[in-house]
Design an enzyme around this catalytic site. Structure first.
Site, PDB file in Angstrom:
ATOM      1  N   GLY A 202     114.697 -28.473 102.592  1.00 28.56           N
ATOM      2  CA  GLY A 202     116.040 -28.986 102.289  1.00 28.56           C
ATOM      3  C   GLY A 202     116.010 -30.394 101.721  1.00 28.56           C
ATOM      4  O   GLY A 202     116.894 -30.754 100.953  1.00 28.56           O
ATOM      5  N   PHE A 203     115.025 -31.172 102.106  1.00 28.42           N
ATOM      6  CA  PHE A 203     115.016 -32.575 101.688  1.00 28.42           C
ATOM      7  C   PHE A 203     113.584 -33.041 101.441  1.00 28.42           C
ATOM      8  O   PHE A 203     112.664 -32.616 102.129  1.00 28.42           O
ATOM      9  CB  PHE A 203     115.650 -33.464 102.773  1.00 28.42           C
ATOM     10  CG  PHE A 203     117.060 -33.055 103.104  1.00 28.42           C
ATOM     11  CD1 PHE A 203     118.125 -33.513 102.341  1.00 28.42           C
ATOM     12  CD2 PHE A 203     117.301 -32.164 104.145  1.00 28.42           C
ATOM     13  CE1 PHE A 203     119.424 -33.103 102.625  1.00 28.42           C
ATOM     14  CE2 PHE A 203     118.597 -31.745 104.438  1.00 28.42           C
ATOM     15  CZ  PHE A 203     119.665 -32.215 103.680  1.00 28.42           C
TER      16      PHE A 203
ATOM     17  N   HIS B   3     106.273 -28.504  90.522  1.00 27.23           N
ATOM     18  CA  HIS B   3     106.926 -27.808  91.644  1.00 27.23           C
ATOM     19  C   HIS B   3     108.429 -28.033  91.518  1.00 27.23           C
ATOM     20  O   HIS B   3     108.900 -29.171  91.434  1.00 27.23           O
ATOM     21  CB  HIS B   3     106.406 -28.357  92.972  1.00 27.23           C
ATOM     22  CG  HIS B   3     106.923 -27.617  94.167  1.00 27.23           C
ATOM     23  ND1 HIS B   3     106.386 -26.421  94.598  1.00 27.23           N
ATOM     24  CD2 HIS B   3     107.941 -27.894  95.020  1.00 27.23           C
ATOM     25  CE1 HIS B   3     107.039 -26.002  95.665  1.00 27.23           C
ATOM     26  NE2 HIS B   3     107.998 -26.879  95.944  1.00 27.23           N
TER      27      HIS B   3
ATOM     28  N   ASP C 111     112.122 -27.224  93.088  1.00 26.28           N
ATOM     29  CA  ASP C 111     112.829 -26.833  94.314  1.00 26.28           C
ATOM     30  C   ASP C 111     114.267 -26.456  94.010  1.00 26.28           C
ATOM     31  O   ASP C 111     115.068 -27.292  93.600  1.00 26.28           O
ATOM     32  CB  ASP C 111     112.825 -28.004  95.303  1.00 26.28           C
ATOM     33  CG  ASP C 111     111.452 -28.248  95.890  1.00 26.28           C
ATOM     34  OD1 ASP C 111     110.885 -27.300  96.451  1.00 26.28           O
ATOM     35  OD2 ASP C 111     110.945 -29.389  95.764  1.00 26.28           O
TER      36      ASP C 111
ATOM     37  N   HIS D  31     110.155 -22.789  93.704  1.00 25.91           N
ATOM     38  CA  HIS D  31     110.322 -22.552  95.146  1.00 25.91           C
ATOM     39  C   HIS D  31     111.804 -22.340  95.425  1.00 25.91           C
ATOM     40  O   HIS D  31     112.581 -23.284  95.383  1.00 25.91           O
ATOM     41  CB  HIS D  31     109.775 -23.788  95.884  1.00 25.91           C
ATOM     42  CG  HIS D  31     109.963 -23.761  97.364  1.00 25.91           C
ATOM     43  ND1 HIS D  31     109.821 -24.908  98.139  1.00 25.91           N
ATOM     44  CD2 HIS D  31     110.271 -22.761  98.226  1.00 25.91           C
ATOM     45  CE1 HIS D  31     110.039 -24.594  99.398  1.00 25.91           C
ATOM     46  NE2 HIS D  31     110.325 -23.308  99.483  1.00 25.91           N
TER      47      HIS D  31
HETATM   48  C1  DX5 Z   1     111.504 -29.612 100.637  1.00 24.97           C
HETATM   49  C2  DX5 Z   1     110.910 -29.220  99.310  1.00 24.97           C
HETATM   50  C3  DX5 Z   1     109.708 -29.986  98.948  1.00 24.97           C
HETATM   51  C4  DX5 Z   1     109.947 -31.462  98.748  1.00 24.97           C
HETATM   52  C5  DX5 Z   1     108.682 -32.191  99.093  1.00 24.97           C
HETATM   53  O1  DX5 Z   1     112.516 -28.740 100.956  1.00 24.97           O
HETATM   54  O2  DX5 Z   1     110.528 -27.842  99.323  1.00 24.97           O
HETATM   55  O3  DX5 Z   1     109.059 -29.445  97.801  1.00 24.97           O
HETATM   56  O4  DX5 Z   1     110.334 -31.781  97.435  1.00 24.97           O
HETATM   57  O5  DX5 Z   1     108.937 -33.545  99.071  1.00 24.97           O
HETATM   58  P1  DX5 Z   1     108.052 -34.618  99.853  1.00 24.97           P
HETATM   59  O6  DX5 Z   1     106.675 -34.523  99.285  1.00 24.97           O
HETATM   60  O7  DX5 Z   1     108.743 -35.901  99.557  1.00 24.97           O
HETATM   61  O8  DX5 Z   1     108.074 -34.244 101.316  1.00 24.97           O
HETATM   62 ZN    ZN Z   2     109.245 -27.047  97.633  1.00 29.10          ZN
END
Ligand code: DX5
Ligand code: ZN
Length: 216
Positions: A142-143, A33, A35, A66
């Site tokens: 975002g995080f 995945h 981001d 994503h």
């Molecule tokens: C958030 C991202 C996620 C993030 C998920 O904006 O889209 O893909 O990396 O991270 P965790 O699993 O740590 O919540």
């Molecule tokens: Zn994501």
């Protein structure tokens, strides 16, 4: 088919990117995945094409990209060229989602749409026949490392019911705050793909952690 696991590279150690990508290769994970954040659609900037190329060089599993960017239609071909297998754009960033999906498919990728926590699933009703993947954000994008939003279960159930009623094929992906506690509940509600960032990469044994999620 069991649930697919997609470790989020956002939580990797970027100083040891090759090592972390090879960890995912060696694990039971199904997808990477990826981001992509632009600092406009979301209040954070992640990484762009040079880093994606480095990931691709070593990755032996499909890249699930994503896009958390405004006007994602500008970059469809660029992400196809960068090796994306699935390209997911946000509904909230798309004025012409139908057209964008046509372009994603024409470029040879699967078409995904992501929903922020505030967006109801019924907004996608007219796109369901065209959709390969629906990414339900279970945190505000975002995080990494945020707390899972409990209202997500209801949205999964609603989407799974819409899928069954219409005989559609799309996958339901959950992104944000996934861990060993909520993973079985997510799968029971109808999720097909679980994204996991911090839960995997901050574990002492990420390969075993992925195996634990996969063994649900
Ligand atoms: C958030 C991202 C996620 C993030 C998920 O904006 O889209 O893909 O990396 O991270 P965790 O699993 O740590 O919540
Ligand atoms: Zn994501």
């Amino acid at each position: 088919m069991g649930v697919l696991i997609a470790p989020s590279i956002l939580a990797a150690d970027f100083g040891n990117l090759q090592r972390d990508v090879e960890m995912v290769n060696a694990s039971q994970a199904d997808w990477f995945h990826i981001d992509i954040m632009d600092g406009v659609f979301v209040p954070n900037i992640s990484f762009g094409f040079p880093v994606l190329q480095s990931i691709r060089k070593h990755a032996q599993k499909p890249l699930d990209v994503h896009l958390m960017i405004v006007q994602p239609e500008r970059y469809v071909q660029a992400f196809a060229d960068a090796g994306a297998a699935v390209l997911t754009v946000h509904l909230e960033a798309s004025t012409h989602l139908h057209r964008t999906f046509q372009e994603i498919k024409k470029a040879g990728m699967q078409a995904g749409v992501a929903l922020n926590p505030h967006s109801p699933v019924h907004l996608l009703e007219d796109m369901l026949p065209e959709t390969d993947l629906i990414c339900l954000m279970s945190v505000n994008p975002g995080f990494g490392g945020q707390k899972f939003i409990e209202g997500t279960y209801r949205k999964i159930e609603q989407l799974a019911a819409m899928r069954a009623a219409g005989g559609y094929q799309f996958k339901i992906e959950i992104d944000g705050g996934v861990n060993q506690q909520n993973a079985p509940l997510l799968q029971a509600a109808g999720a097909d793909v679980l994204v996991a960032g911090n839960f995997v990469f901050s574990a002492n044994d990420p390969v075993a952690t992925i195996a634990g999620l996969k063994a649900l």
